[in-house]
Every structure is written in structure tokens, then in C-alpha cells.
Enzyme design. Structure first.
Site, PDB file in Angstrom:
ATOM      1  N   HIS A   1       0.818  -1.219   0.000  1.00  0.00           N
ATOM      2  CA  HIS A   1       0.000   0.000   0.000  1.00  0.00           C
ATOM      3  C   HIS A   1       0.850   1.267   0.000  1.00  0.00           C
ATOM      4  CE1 HIS A   1      -3.552  -2.456   1.870  1.00  0.00           C
ATOM      5  NE2 HIS A   1      -3.267  -2.818   0.638  1.00  0.00           N
TER       6      HIS A   1
ATOM      7  N   CYS B   1       7.274  17.836 -13.964  1.00  0.00           N
ATOM      8  CA  CYS B   1       6.248  17.585 -14.989  1.00  0.00           C
ATOM      9  C   CYS B   1       4.909  18.267 -14.679  1.00  0.00           C
ATOM     10  CB  CYS B   1       6.042  16.081 -15.176  1.00  0.00           C
ATOM     11  SG  CYS B   1       5.192  15.293 -13.793  1.00  0.00           S
TER      12      CYS B   1
ATOM     13  N   ASN C   1      -3.248 -12.789  15.267  1.00  0.00           N
ATOM     14  CA  ASN C   1      -4.188 -11.663  15.191  1.00  0.00           C
ATOM     15  C   ASN C   1      -5.140 -11.749  16.374  1.00  0.00           C
ATOM     16  OD1 ASN C   1      -4.950  -9.370  13.507  1.00  0.00           O
ATOM     17  ND2 ASN C   1      -6.893 -10.436  13.189  1.00  0.00           N
TER      18      ASN C   1
END
Ligand SMILES: [Zn+2]
Length: 253
Positions: free
Chosen positions: A126, A162, A225
């Protein structure tokens, strides 16, 4: 198999780490919560109070770009103060020991690098929020560079090369997944003999696919988890405990 308690889970994990040649960790938001980084997707997180700005909006609208940068600067204190937690440090120990070639992460907080991983050994699915990048030519910019111009003009600056918009180096909703990173993550998943998923609900695609890829290629799968995940049934060991407490014993080994 779900570990009956923390102690037996840690013991079993220790055996599996000792028996493994190549370990690939996959990390999500849960590894960074003890570092003060909120899980943006969780209830009460940034994305439940602020609708995420999609990539197409960022490209199309100056207001969306300004709002996106306002949110990022509002979070800067949190990101700047964060230090690696026990989970990060345990993985860095295994990395230094030569057992972990690289880490795959959904996190954007730079904490694996801060714990001692070389940047090229952190596969960021990500992206990374600790610097900015032009969406046209890919030129990198420090956040401070953006901040100075934002404060001066009240608007997010464009690239000096740019003239396309400059955005945090994260992957937004609606933005294409980074191809190189996806490729490398898949290769790592297939090449390891122990895959450890840490602090991810393993729901978001493509995250969900890597544990299965590892498993299908003969690796053992461990899931750490607090909450049950979608892939628990596949795992050889599931530890539903605090990540810092679970991985703390492996710091410095
Ligand atoms: Zn550019």
C-alpha cells in the site's frame, strides 16, 4: 490449530521458527497499534469518520488534493512520534539472523525500515506515507517540501519537473496495485517454508491470497491476530493474542 493460551502458542511458534529455513512475515495494522498508529479501517479510525479520498478524485479535483494533504499533515505528529514495537523488533531480529529475507506489509508507516530492515527488503503493498511522490513522473519529495508550499499557497503543490500532482507515496483506493511489489510478494510467498501473517484480518484482496499461495507451495502457515481471520481454517497455528506479547519473546534472538 488454535493455540489454547499465549504460552503454548509462543512455544509452538518458537519450534516452528527454529525448524524453518526461510520465513516470510506478512504484516497489517495490528503490528503497529502498540506504536500509536491507528488502524484506519477499524471502527473509530480515520476512515470511519472521514470517507477515504479515491485516487480518481485526487487526480480530478484540487479540493480533494488539498483535503487529502490537510488530513496527512494532521496525522504527522502521530507518524513522526511512532517507534518500532516488539513485533517489528522481533522480525528485525529474524531478518538479521538470516531467516527472514524480506517482509511483506500492508502498512504505510515505515516502521519495518525503522526497525532495521533495508528499504529494498520491505515489500509495501500500500506504499509509504512518510514521503511524497509525483503521480506523473514518480519523482520523490520529502513531506516537508510539500508542507512549506502548502502553508505558503494554501494549496497542494505540483511536481517541479512535470507539473502533475504530488501525493503521499501511498496506494489510494481506486489506484492500481504496484506491480513489482505484487510480483515480489507472490515470489516470496511461494519460496518460504514458514509464512507468518501478523495483525491483518486477511480480508482485503490481494492480502488474502498470499497465505494461500504459501500454503499451496508446502509452507507452514501461522496467523497471529487478536480477532479471527478469514484464513484461520488454513493455518497450522493460530494465535489470537496481543502481537507485542506474542512476538516480544523473539526480540533479540
Ligand atoms: Zn512529476
Amino acid at each position: 490449530m488454535i493455540a489454547s493460551d499465549l504460552r503454548s502458542g509462543v512455544e509452538r511458534l518458537g519450534d516452528m521458527i527454529a525448524e524453518a529455513k526461510t520465513i516470510v512475515p506478512f504484516t497489517g495494522a495490528g503490528i503497529s497499534t502498540e506504536c500509536g498508529i491507528p488502524d484506519f479501517r477499524s471502527p473509530g479510525g480515520l476512515w470511519t469518520s472521514n470517507r477515504p479520498i479515491e485516487f480518481s478524485e485526487f487526480v480530478a479535483s484540487r479540493d480533494a488534493r488539498d483535503e487529502s494533504w490537510r488530513r496527512r499533515f494532521a496525522m504527522e505528529e502521530v507518524f513522526a512520534a511512532a517507534r518500532p514495537g516488539r513485533g517489528h523488533r522481533a522480525l528485525a531480529s529474524l531478518y538479521r539472523a538470516g531467516k527472514v529475507p524480506a517482509v511483506i506489509t500492508q502498512n504505510i508507516d515505515n516502521l519495518h525500515q525503522a526497525s532495521g530492515f533495508a528499504a529494498e527488503h520491505v515489500i509495501e503493498l500500500h506504499g509509504n506515507t512518510t514521503y511524497a511522490k509525483c503521480i506523473g513522473c514518480g519523482q520523490s519529495y520529502p513531506l516537508d517540501w510539500v508542507k512549506v508550499r502548502f502553508d505558503q499557497d494554501g494549496a497542494a503543490p505540483n511536481c517541479t519537473i512535470c507539473d502533475e500532482p504530488v501525493k503521499t507515496a501511498t496506494i489510494s483506493f481506486g489506484q492500481m496495485m504496484p506491480e513489482d511489489e505484487m510480483q515480489r510478494a507472490a515470489e516470496l510467498s511461494r519460496a518460504c517454508d514458514l509464512f507468518i501473517a501478523i495483525g491483518s484480518s486477511l480480508v482485503v484482496w490481494p492480502a488474502a491470497g498470499f497465505p494461500m499461495m504459501a500454503k499451496n507451495n508446502g509452507a507452514r502457515l501461522v496467523i497471529i491476530n487478536r480477532e479471527p481471520t478469514d484464513q484461520d481454517d488454513l493455518a497450522d497455528l493460530v494465535i489470537r493474542h496481543d502481537i507485542g506479547e506474542t512476538l516480544g519473546p523473539f526480540v533479540g534472538n
